[in-house]
Design a protein around this motif. Structure first.
Motif, PDB file in Angstrom:
ATOM      1  N   ASP A 230       0.816  -1.210   0.000  1.00 41.54           N
ATOM      2  CA  ASP A 230       0.000   0.000   0.000  1.00 41.54           C
ATOM      3  C   ASP A 230       0.853   1.264   0.000  1.00 41.54           C
ATOM      4  O   ASP A 230       0.440   2.286  -0.534  1.00 41.54           O
ATOM      5  CB  ASP A 230      -0.928   0.024   1.213  1.00 41.54           C
ATOM      6  N   ASN A 231       2.019   1.227   0.615  1.00 40.67           N
ATOM      7  CA  ASN A 231       2.856   2.413   0.735  1.00 40.67           C
ATOM      8  C   ASN A 231       3.975   2.461  -0.297  1.00 40.67           C
ATOM      9  O   ASN A 231       4.868   3.304  -0.209  1.00 40.67           O
ATOM     10  CB  ASN A 231       3.460   2.484   2.143  1.00 40.67           C
ATOM     11  N   LYS A 232       3.939   1.566  -1.271  1.00 42.59           N
ATOM     12  CA  LYS A 232       4.949   1.526  -2.319  1.00 42.59           C
ATOM     13  C   LYS A 232       4.847   2.799  -3.164  1.00 42.59           C
ATOM     14  O   LYS A 232       3.768   3.201  -3.558  1.00 42.59           O
ATOM     15  CB  LYS A 232       4.735   0.296  -3.191  1.00 42.59           C
ATOM     16  N   PRO A 233       5.978   3.453  -3.446  1.00 46.87           N
ATOM     17  CA  PRO A 233       5.913   4.670  -4.261  1.00 46.87           C
ATOM     18  C   PRO A 233       5.612   4.362  -5.730  1.00 46.87           C
ATOM     19  O   PRO A 233       5.714   3.215  -6.165  1.00 46.87           O
ATOM     20  CB  PRO A 233       7.313   5.267  -4.117  1.00 46.87           C
ATOM     21  N   LEU A 234       5.274   5.393  -6.467  1.00 49.04           N
ATOM     22  CA  LEU A 234       4.995   5.257  -7.893  1.00 49.04           C
ATOM     23  C   LEU A 234       6.263   4.811  -8.613  1.00 49.04           C
ATOM     24  O   LEU A 234       7.326   5.392  -8.415  1.00 49.04           O
ATOM     25  CB  LEU A 234       4.518   6.599  -8.462  1.00 49.04           C
ATOM     26  N   ILE A 235       6.134   3.774  -9.436  1.00 52.48           N
ATOM     27  CA  ILE A 235       7.290   3.263 -10.164  1.00 52.48           C
ATOM     28  C   ILE A 235       7.001   3.273 -11.661  1.00 52.48           C
ATOM     29  O   ILE A 235       5.853   3.363 -12.086  1.00 52.48           O
ATOM     30  CB  ILE A 235       7.661   1.839  -9.709  1.00 52.48           C
ATOM     31  N   LEU A 236       8.065   3.186 -12.448  1.00 50.51           N
ATOM     32  CA  LEU A 236       7.955   3.123 -13.906  1.00 50.51           C
ATOM     33  C   LEU A 236       8.493   1.781 -14.375  1.00 50.51           C
ATOM     34  O   LEU A 236       9.356   1.187 -13.720  1.00 50.51           O
ATOM     35  CB  LEU A 236       8.768   4.250 -14.550  1.00 50.51           C
ATOM     36  N   SER A 237       8.025   1.331 -15.524  1.00 54.34           N
ATOM     37  CA  SER A 237       8.531   0.063 -16.047  1.00 54.34           C
ATOM     38  C   SER A 237       9.895   0.245 -16.707  1.00 54.34           C
ATOM     39  O   SER A 237      10.674  -0.694 -16.789  1.00 54.34           O
ATOM     40  CB  SER A 237       7.545  -0.542 -17.039  1.00 54.34           C
ATOM     41  N   SER A 238      10.183   1.446 -17.171  1.00 57.38           N
ATOM     42  CA  SER A 238      11.484   1.742 -17.771  1.00 57.38           C
ATOM     43  C   SER A 238      11.725   3.249 -17.690  1.00 57.38           C
ATOM     44  O   SER A 238      10.787   4.021 -17.531  1.00 57.38           O
ATOM     45  CB  SER A 238      11.521   1.273 -19.221  1.00 57.38           C
ATOM     46  N   PRO A 239      12.988   3.670 -17.809  1.00 55.35           N
ATOM     47  CA  PRO A 239      13.263   5.110 -17.769  1.00 55.35           C
ATOM     48  C   PRO A 239      12.706   5.816 -19.005  1.00 55.35           C
ATOM     49  O   PRO A 239      12.420   5.187 -20.024  1.00 55.35           O
ATOM     50  CB  PRO A 239      14.786   5.194 -17.719  1.00 55.35           C
ATOM     51  N   ARG A 240      12.581   7.108 -18.905  1.00 56.03           N
ATOM     52  CA  ARG A 240      12.107   7.900 -20.050  1.00 56.03           C
ATOM     53  C   ARG A 240      13.124   7.814 -21.187  1.00 56.03           C
ATOM     54  O   ARG A 240      14.297   7.505 -20.954  1.00 56.03           O
ATOM     55  CB  ARG A 240      11.950   9.349 -19.623  1.00 56.03           C
TER      56      ARG A 240
ATOM     57  N   HIS B 247      14.130   8.423 -11.780  1.00 59.01           N
ATOM     58  CA  HIS B 247      14.196   9.874 -11.950  1.00 59.01           C
ATOM     59  C   HIS B 247      14.013  10.618 -10.635  1.00 59.01           C
ATOM     60  O   HIS B 247      13.362  10.130  -9.706  1.00 59.01           O
ATOM     61  CB  HIS B 247      13.117  10.322 -12.949  1.00 59.01           C
ATOM     62  N   PHE B 248      14.578  11.825 -10.600  1.00 58.98           N
ATOM     63  CA  PHE B 248      14.482  12.669  -9.407  1.00 58.98           C
ATOM     64  C   PHE B 248      13.034  13.002  -9.072  1.00 58.98           C
ATOM     65  O   PHE B 248      12.655  13.024  -7.902  1.00 58.98           O
ATOM     66  CB  PHE B 248      15.276  13.979  -9.590  1.00 58.98           C
ATOM     67  N   ASN B 249      12.204  13.247 -10.097  1.00 63.48           N
ATOM     68  CA  ASN B 249      10.821  13.633  -9.807  1.00 63.48           C
ATOM     69  C   ASN B 249      10.029  12.508  -9.148  1.00 63.48           C
ATOM     70  O   ASN B 249       9.082  12.762  -8.412  1.00 63.48           O
ATOM     71  CB  ASN B 249      10.110  14.142 -11.062  1.00 63.48           C
ATOM     72  N   GLN B 250      10.416  11.251  -9.376  1.00 63.99           N
ATOM     73  CA  GLN B 250       9.754  10.145  -8.691  1.00 63.99           C
ATOM     74  C   GLN B 250      10.041  10.225  -7.191  1.00 63.99           C
ATOM     75  O   GLN B 250       9.143  10.073  -6.373  1.00 63.99           O
ATOM     76  CB  GLN B 250      10.250   8.800  -9.226  1.00 63.99           C
ATOM     77  N   ILE B 251      11.306  10.467  -6.840  1.00 59.27           N
ATOM     78  CA  ILE B 251      11.685  10.567  -5.428  1.00 59.27           C
ATOM     79  C   ILE B 251      11.091  11.827  -4.811  1.00 59.27           C
ATOM     80  O   ILE B 251      10.628  11.817  -3.670  1.00 59.27           O
ATOM     81  CB  ILE B 251      13.225  10.531  -5.272  1.00 59.27           C
ATOM     82  N   ALA B 252      11.072  12.920  -5.564  1.00 57.00           N
ATOM     83  CA  ALA B 252      10.536  14.181  -5.056  1.00 57.00           C
ATOM     84  C   ALA B 252       9.046  14.068  -4.715  1.00 57.00           C
ATOM     85  O   ALA B 252       8.548  14.792  -3.860  1.00 57.00           O
ATOM     86  CB  ALA B 252      10.756  15.291  -6.084  1.00 57.00           C
ATOM     87  N   ALA B 253       8.346  13.148  -5.350  1.00 55.45           N
ATOM     88  CA  ALA B 253       6.907  12.982  -5.122  1.00 55.45           C
ATOM     89  C   ALA B 253       6.591  12.025  -3.967  1.00 55.45           C
ATOM     90  O   ALA B 253       5.417  11.823  -3.646  1.00 55.45           O
ATOM     91  CB  ALA B 253       6.239  12.476  -6.396  1.00 55.45           C
ATOM     92  N   TRP B 254       7.605  11.456  -3.342  1.00 57.65           N
ATOM     93  CA  TRP B 254       7.362  10.512  -2.257  1.00 57.65           C
ATOM     94  C   TRP B 254       6.723  11.183  -1.054  1.00 57.65           C
ATOM     95  O   TRP B 254       7.020  12.323  -0.717  1.00 57.65           O
ATOM     96  CB  TRP B 254       8.667   9.879  -1.774  1.00 57.65           C
ATOM     97  N   SER B 255       5.886  10.429  -0.373  1.00 55.24           N
ATOM     98  CA  SER B 255       5.358  10.846   0.934  1.00 55.24           C
ATOM     99  C   SER B 255       6.260  10.228   2.006  1.00 55.24           C
ATOM    100  O   SER B 255       7.159   9.440   1.690  1.00 55.24           O
ATOM    101  CB  SER B 255       3.921  10.350   1.111  1.00 55.24           C
ATOM    102  N   ASN B 256       5.994  10.555   3.263  1.00 57.06           N
ATOM    103  CA  ASN B 256       6.770   9.947   4.342  1.00 57.06           C
ATOM    104  C   ASN B 256       6.567   8.427   4.379  1.00 57.06           C
ATOM    105  O   ASN B 256       7.496   7.686   4.676  1.00 57.06           O
ATOM    106  CB  ASN B 256       6.401  10.563   5.695  1.00 57.06           C
ATOM    107  N   LYS B 257       5.349   7.980   4.074  1.00 58.75           N
ATOM    108  CA  LYS B 257       5.084   6.545   4.075  1.00 58.75           C
ATOM    109  C   LYS B 257       5.823   5.850   2.932  1.00 58.75           C
ATOM    110  O   LYS B 257       6.308   4.732   3.089  1.00 58.75           O
ATOM    111  CB  LYS B 257       3.581   6.272   3.988  1.00 58.75           C
ATOM    112  N   ASN B 258       5.914   6.519   1.774  1.00 58.56           N
ATOM    113  CA  ASN B 258       6.698   5.964   0.672  1.00 58.56           C
ATOM    114  C   ASN B 258       8.162   5.833   1.073  1.00 58.56           C
ATOM    115  O   ASN B 258       8.815   4.831   0.781  1.00 58.56           O
ATOM    116  CB  ASN B 258       6.612   6.841  -0.571  1.00 58.56           C
ATOM    117  N   CYS B 259       8.647   6.859   1.747  1.00 57.47           N
ATOM    118  CA  CYS B 259      10.037   6.879   2.208  1.00 57.47           C
ATOM    119  C   CYS B 259      10.281   5.729   3.198  1.00 57.47           C
ATOM    120  O   CYS B 259      11.291   5.019   3.107  1.00 57.47           O
ATOM    121  CB  CYS B 259      10.323   8.225   2.849  1.00 57.47           C
ATOM    122  N   ASP B 260       9.360   5.540   4.116  1.00 55.31           N
ATOM    123  CA  ASP B 260       9.465   4.435   5.072  1.00 55.31           C
ATOM    124  C   ASP B 260       9.473   3.094   4.344  1.00 55.31           C
ATOM    125  O   ASP B 260      10.236   2.186   4.695  1.00 55.31           O
ATOM    126  CB  ASP B 260       8.286   4.453   6.061  1.00 55.31           C
TER     127      ASP B 260
END
Length: 161
Positions: free
Chosen positions: A66-76, A104-117
């Protein structure tokens, strides 16, 4: 009329039994021809020792999906970002993040605290992402600016191996 109907039912039962026998024999013989662990296109995947099948790394740990951050199947198409510019991410951690689908940096920048955990738990890096402020650094790097640490990486002052 009843005689005709009973003949049809008997013929259907006989056909079903013959079909199951043929299906069983074909299935039994073809079982030896496909072995997913010998798939040459899937060399890098890890194999679960119990089931001998490939397992998505997301499901190998006990972390809550449930707390997994947004991921991509491949880089842009423009390529992946150098995540090692973020303090606390070395080449091994960058490779692990890429395997998860974080490029990408924007994926990490969009993380919540729960994603970070979740990331810290999944990669067995307790407190690293929050202590080194990965999210804040990623926001700066995403905007095109550099951090003091990323400048040191670019100039070669810091060795990340």
């Amino acid at each position: 009329m009843i005689e005709t109907a009973s003949l049809i039912v008997v013929n259907l039962l006989i056909a079903a039994i013959i079909g199951m026998i043929i299906g069983y024999l074909i299935g039994k013989n073809s079982r030896n021809t496909y072995n997913p662990s010998k798939n040459p296109n899937n060399i890098d995947s890890k194999v679960d020792s119990k089931s001998k099948t490939s397992v998505n790394p997301i499901f190998r740990k006990n972390s809550s999906v449930d707390n997994k951050p947004l991921i991509l199947s491949s880089p842009r198409p423009s390529g992946k970002d150098k995540l090692i510019k973020i303090k606390g991410i070395d080449l091994k951690v960058e490779k692990d993040l890429n395997k998860l689908g974080i490029f990408h940096f924007n994926q990490i920048a969009a993380w919540s605290n729960k994603n970070c955990d979740w990331i810290e738990e999944f990669l067995s890096l307790p407190g690293t992402a929050k202590k080194n402020q990965w999210i804040e650094q990623a926001k700066i790097l995403e905007s095109g600016k550099e951090t003091v640490y990323s400048q040191k990486i670019e100039s070669g002052e810091v060795n990340v191996s």
